[in-house]
Write an enzyme that holds these catalytic residues in place. Sequence first.
Site, short mmCIF file in Angstrom:
data_model
loop_
_atom_site.label_atom_id
_atom_site.label_comp_id
_atom_site.label_asym_id
_atom_site.label_seq_id
_atom_site.Cartn_x
_atom_site.Cartn_y
_atom_site.Cartn_z
N GLU A 289 0.89 -1.29 0.10
CA GLU A 289 0.13 -0.04 -0.02
C GLU A 289 0.80 1.38 0.04
O GLU A 289 0.51 2.42 -0.33
CB GLU A 289 -0.86 0.08 1.18
CG GLU A 289 -2.29 0.74 0.89
CD GLU A 289 -3.43 0.59 2.03
OE1 GLU A 289 -2.77 0.05 3.11
OE2 GLU A 289 -4.52 1.05 1.86
N HIS A 315 7.24 -26.73 0.72
CA HIS A 315 6.55 -27.76 0.14
C HIS A 315 5.16 -27.40 -0.71
O HIS A 315 4.33 -27.97 -1.14
CB HIS A 315 5.89 -28.86 1.10
CG HIS A 315 6.91 -29.50 1.86
ND1 HIS A 315 7.67 -30.93 1.71
CD2 HIS A 315 7.86 -29.04 2.97
CE1 HIS A 315 8.49 -30.96 2.32
NE2 HIS A 315 8.67 -30.03 3.27
N LYS A 429 -13.58 2.90 -3.29
CA LYS A 429 -14.70 3.47 -1.93
C LYS A 429 -15.68 4.35 -2.40
O LYS A 429 -17.05 4.15 -2.03
CB LYS A 429 -13.77 4.26 -1.08
CG LYS A 429 -13.02 3.42 -0.21
CD LYS A 429 -12.43 4.59 0.96
CE LYS A 429 -11.16 3.80 1.87
NZ LYS A 429 -10.61 4.98 2.63
O1 PA5 Z 1 -2.91 1.98 5.69
C1 PA5 Z 1 -3.85 2.64 5.76
O2 PA5 Z 1 -4.11 3.73 5.86
C2 PA5 Z 1 -5.20 1.69 5.40
O3 PA5 Z 1 -4.98 0.24 5.17
C3 PA5 Z 1 -5.96 1.58 6.63
O4 PA5 Z 1 -5.61 1.01 7.67
C4 PA5 Z 1 -7.31 1.15 6.75
O5 PA5 Z 1 -8.12 1.61 5.35
C5 PA5 Z 1 -8.32 1.57 7.65
O6 PA5 Z 1 -8.76 2.63 7.82
P1 PA5 Z 1 -8.95 3.30 9.27
O7 PA5 Z 1 -8.27 2.77 10.16
O8 PA5 Z 1 -9.21 4.83 8.67
O9 PA5 Z 1 -10.47 2.64 9.42
#
Ligand code: PA5
Length: 461
Positions: A289, A315, A429
């Site tokens: 990410e 394996h 989203k």
């Molecule tokens: O790393 C990130 O920002 C995302 O993966 C968030 O952790 C995830 O989208 C969850 O977001 P939030 O903590 O705002 O609910």
Amino acid sequence: MALRLDYTNMLAPAVAHGVPADAWRTAAAEFTRVQAAVAAQRDSGVLGFLDLPGNTTLRAQSQRFADSRRGNFDEVVVLGIGGSALGPVALRTALRRPYWNLLDARRRGDFPRLHVLDNVDPRTITALLAELDLARTLFIITSKSGGTAETMAQYLIVHDRLQAAGLDRTRHLVFVTDPRQGALRPIAEREGIPALDIPSNVGGRFSVLTPVGMLPAALIGIDIAGLLAGAGAMAERCATPELAKNPAGAYALLQWLADTRAGAHIHVMMPYADALRDFAAWFVQLWAESLGKILPAGGSVGPTPLAALGATDQHSQVQLFMEGPPDKTVTFIGVADREGDLLIPNAYPDVKDLSYLGGKSLGQLLDIERRATAGALAKRGRPNMTMALDRVDAAHIGELIMLLEIATIYAGALYGVDPLNQPGVELGKQFTYAMMGRPGSEAARREWDTLPQPDSRHIIG
Ligand code: PA5
């Protein structure tokens, strides 16, 4: 002893598909530039995760809350997704005994069991809620943004269940969220629900050392001071601009050079310890990410992280690592001292397929398998490196977390992307909001409606 990084097997020409020697020779100079860029970022205040080891106030928030609830609950359930879930899961798997959740209260030292709901699959949620005694359950609602659809949907269901059971929400709920923004903070203030802070300058996947990870960890009796001490020691080690002494710098540069100069676009994280299975999943999110991005000038970058587990995946995936396309690096995590190590009995001295095992320990076998796999990969020209831990304990896990978080920031600078954002998940989203009828998503709805409709000529069945 502190974590050690051995990258001998990353370098060509000794390892044919490794990082080219000329690239590695100039890496130290490249790193000086990266370190300066990261120092400037730090000064601008966006790298809040680096300050967490020294933030005793924040640590005390989690510890105090956990201590004050000790004995009140048998179950703790985290509602959260992405960075809000992967960290707590990784800590539980690493620092609690295997099958700890199955032990009775006395053998758990009266610490509650920890469950993490990181999805909205009704099958899982219905099943867990059906088994819980709500009167003995604490729910931690974790969301940095305080508005993530999946977590909010889970929260609304739990809110309803607590209300239906006539239970006091201020006792059975705690929020972990941004100090100012999002829907959870005002609800906490309005309803008197306790709320712990995720500092504004710490994003989801860098938040495991905030109450996101520290609160559930403290509740189940994990040594959070040890975690933060290990993380702090690693942050100090990684403050040096000298590449030869900076493990996060070496990790980031080697992975970046392997990707961009040696065609190794896939970065495997392969601990040889069940305790670190979920740690590899935590790393996958961090690397993916943070680094998979469109460049400001156009074009995409980003290595693909992959989680594996030794010896299990010898394996399964290792055949691919050995003989598939030479497009991978493998990072092994080795552990020297293993809790509960077992001696293998020599029950059949006359059966050669069994007798060579007798008298060795399981830990020895696992470690020898790791070294054998690393050597075999190197022999086939496949680059790999090893992070060596003395043991899996809070301090070493803290070190690992900080090493990989800092390496991710370095890698962002090397790839030329912002490792702290995730614009790529936004459109999906918006389409979800549009289809769920969220007010303000009309533009996304119009965009959704222009997409190709399912075409019966391209549907089978
Ligand atoms: O790393 C990130 O920002 C995302 O993966 C968030 O952790 C995830 O989208 C969850 O977001 P939030 O903590 O705002 O609910």
